[in-house]
Scaffold this active site. Structure first.
Site, PDB file in Angstrom:
ATOM      1  N   ARG A   1       0.784  -1.078  -0.019  1.00 15.59           N
ATOM      2  CA  ARG A   1      -0.107  -0.098  -0.029  1.00 15.59           C
ATOM      3  C   ARG A   1       1.003   1.275   0.066  1.00 15.59           C
ATOM      4  O   ARG A   1       0.626   2.278  -0.522  1.00 15.59           O
ATOM      5  CB  ARG A   1      -0.877  -0.096   1.276  1.00 15.59           C
TER       6      ARG A   1
ATOM      7  N   ASP B   1      -9.471  -5.166   8.246  1.00 11.20           N
ATOM      8  CA  ASP B   1      -8.497  -6.142   8.947  1.00 11.20           C
ATOM      9  C   ASP B   1      -9.076  -6.573   9.883  1.00 11.20           C
ATOM     10  O   ASP B   1      -8.873  -7.848  10.362  1.00 11.20           O
ATOM     11  CB  ASP B   1      -6.964  -5.286   9.261  1.00 11.20           C
TER      12      ASP B   1
ATOM     13  N   ARG C   1     -11.509  -9.127   8.874  1.00 10.15           N
ATOM     14  CA  ARG C   1     -10.905 -10.504   8.549  1.00 10.15           C
ATOM     15  C   ARG C   1     -10.243 -11.377   9.849  1.00 10.15           C
ATOM     16  O   ARG C   1     -10.631 -12.524   9.635  1.00 10.15           O
ATOM     17  CB  ARG C   1      -9.646 -10.117   7.518  1.00 10.15           C
TER      18      ARG C   1
ATOM     19  N   HIS D   1      -3.266   0.395   8.426  1.00 14.14           N
ATOM     20  CA  HIS D   1      -4.034  -0.235   7.287  1.00 14.14           C
ATOM     21  C   HIS D   1      -2.888  -0.604   6.364  1.00 14.14           C
ATOM     22  O   HIS D   1      -2.799  -0.150   5.347  1.00 14.14           O
ATOM     23  CB  HIS D   1      -5.002   0.268   6.765  1.00 14.14           C
TER      24      HIS D   1
END
Ligand code: NAD
Length: 309
Positions: free
Chosen positions: A86, A148, A151, A175
């Site tokens: 990212r 996250d 998840r 993140h």
């Protein structure tokens, strides 16, 4: 409730679908620098709305048309290609946020608007958007590690055979690659994880925990490898955040906002109380010494990258 979505690629479209399906908005406006893409998305979504709620969905070709928006969601910019992190998007997406935020601010009510940032690298983009918008930090909210944390919760649910609705589990910090899986604060129906494992005779040894952490932190890479990008999960996260804001739910979500002042200011995810005015309170969850140290490291990585732009 009028909601503007800036950037209508894979993520912006999934977000628009999820927003539409909340039934909480009466109007969605879509802006993308690719006007043809925005118009096609508005048309397709408009057709879908005939099967759900009455809602006006329009593609707009200039920022004046976002006037009156209560919430602006920014989902524009480059996404990760297979193998990219990212943070690799830092410079490309800095230019995108610098282009979008001043134009948004010129056309919204700065006393009330909430801006939701989805663009990666998420936390740095939240810092940049807050700085450019000059809005209170509480109203420039990144979806942060909401996805996250989801998840993590899903994997625990499968592992323990317990509904996600009875699990509280957080991923904190960036993140991104330095995120911190916060084992110490996991609770199953209000019972600490180790205690729950004892009572239910489930074994969750360190090796299994490391595998779970790896799966949580690498989920996006695997999805990108398989389908080119991720979009459904973040659509769900944004819809959940909208529910919390619009219904003033005061729910605890791992969102990212700027916290601290001057050189110490950083945006990263912590459990935060979210309601109609945005983020209402920042909380500290239970953390081991190792988790605290990793969270500090994660904050430093975000700050260092912000200082690069
Ligand atoms: P995409 O390439 O499918 O779409 C990006 C869209 O942004 C394009 O339609 C493009 O025309 C538009 N755009 C680019 N610059 C713009 C500008 N200056 N003004 C208006 N529109 C502009 O990409 P995507 O898969 O939709 O991803 C979008 C962003 O969301 C990426 O940064 C991605 O990393 C991020 N993302 C975040 C999360 C999260 O959990 N926060 C999850 C998935 C993806």
């Amino acid at each position: 409730m009028k909601i503007a979505i800036i950037g209508v690629g894979s993520v912006g479209s999934a977000v628009a679908t999820a927003v539409k399906n909340t039934g909480l908005a009466h109007e969605i406006v879509l802006y993308d620098r690719d006007g043809i893409r925005a118009r096609a998305a508005a048309e397709d979504l408009g057709h879908a709305s005939a099967f759900s709620y009455d809602i006006k969905i329009t593609a707009v070709s200039n920022y004046r048309a976002i006037r009156g928006s209560d919430i602006v969601i920014v989902a524009a910019g480059a996404n990760q290609k297979p193998g990219e992190t990212r943070m690799d998007l830092l410079h490309k997406n800095t230019a995108v946020i610098q282009d979008i935020i001043p134009r948004v601010i010129d056309n919204v009510d700065p006393k009330n608007v909430k801006i939701i940032i989805v663009t990666n690298p998420l936390d740095v983009m939240v810092m940049l958007a807050q700085k450019l918008s000059k809005l209170p930090a509480s109203r420039v909210i990144g979806t942060g590690t909401m996805l996250d944390s989801a998840r993590f919760k899903i994997i625990l649910s499968h592992q323990l055979g317990i509904s996600t609705r009875s699990i509280t589990s957080y991923v904190l910090g960036e993140h991104g690659d330095s995120s911190v899986v916060n084992w110490s604060s996991v609770s199953i129906g209000g019972i600490a994880l180790d205690d729950f494992c004892k009572q239910s005779k489930i074994s969750l040894p360190q090796t299994t925990r490391r595998t779970i952490e790896h799966r949580v932190k690498n989920a996006a890479y695997e999805i990108i490898q398989g389908r080119g990008a991720t979009w459904d999960g973040i659509g769900g996260a944004v819809a959940d955040l909208l529910h919390a804001i619009i219904n003033d739910e005061r729910r605890i979500l791992t969102t990212s906002i700027v916290d601290g002042i001057g050189k110490n200011a950083v945006a990263m995810s912590l459990p935060r109380v979210v309601g109609e005015r945005g983020v209402l309170m920042n909380l500290r969850s239970k953390m081991s010494a190792e988790e605290s140290a990793n969270l500090r490291k994660s904050g430093k990585i975000i700050r260092r990258n912000f200082d690069l732009i």
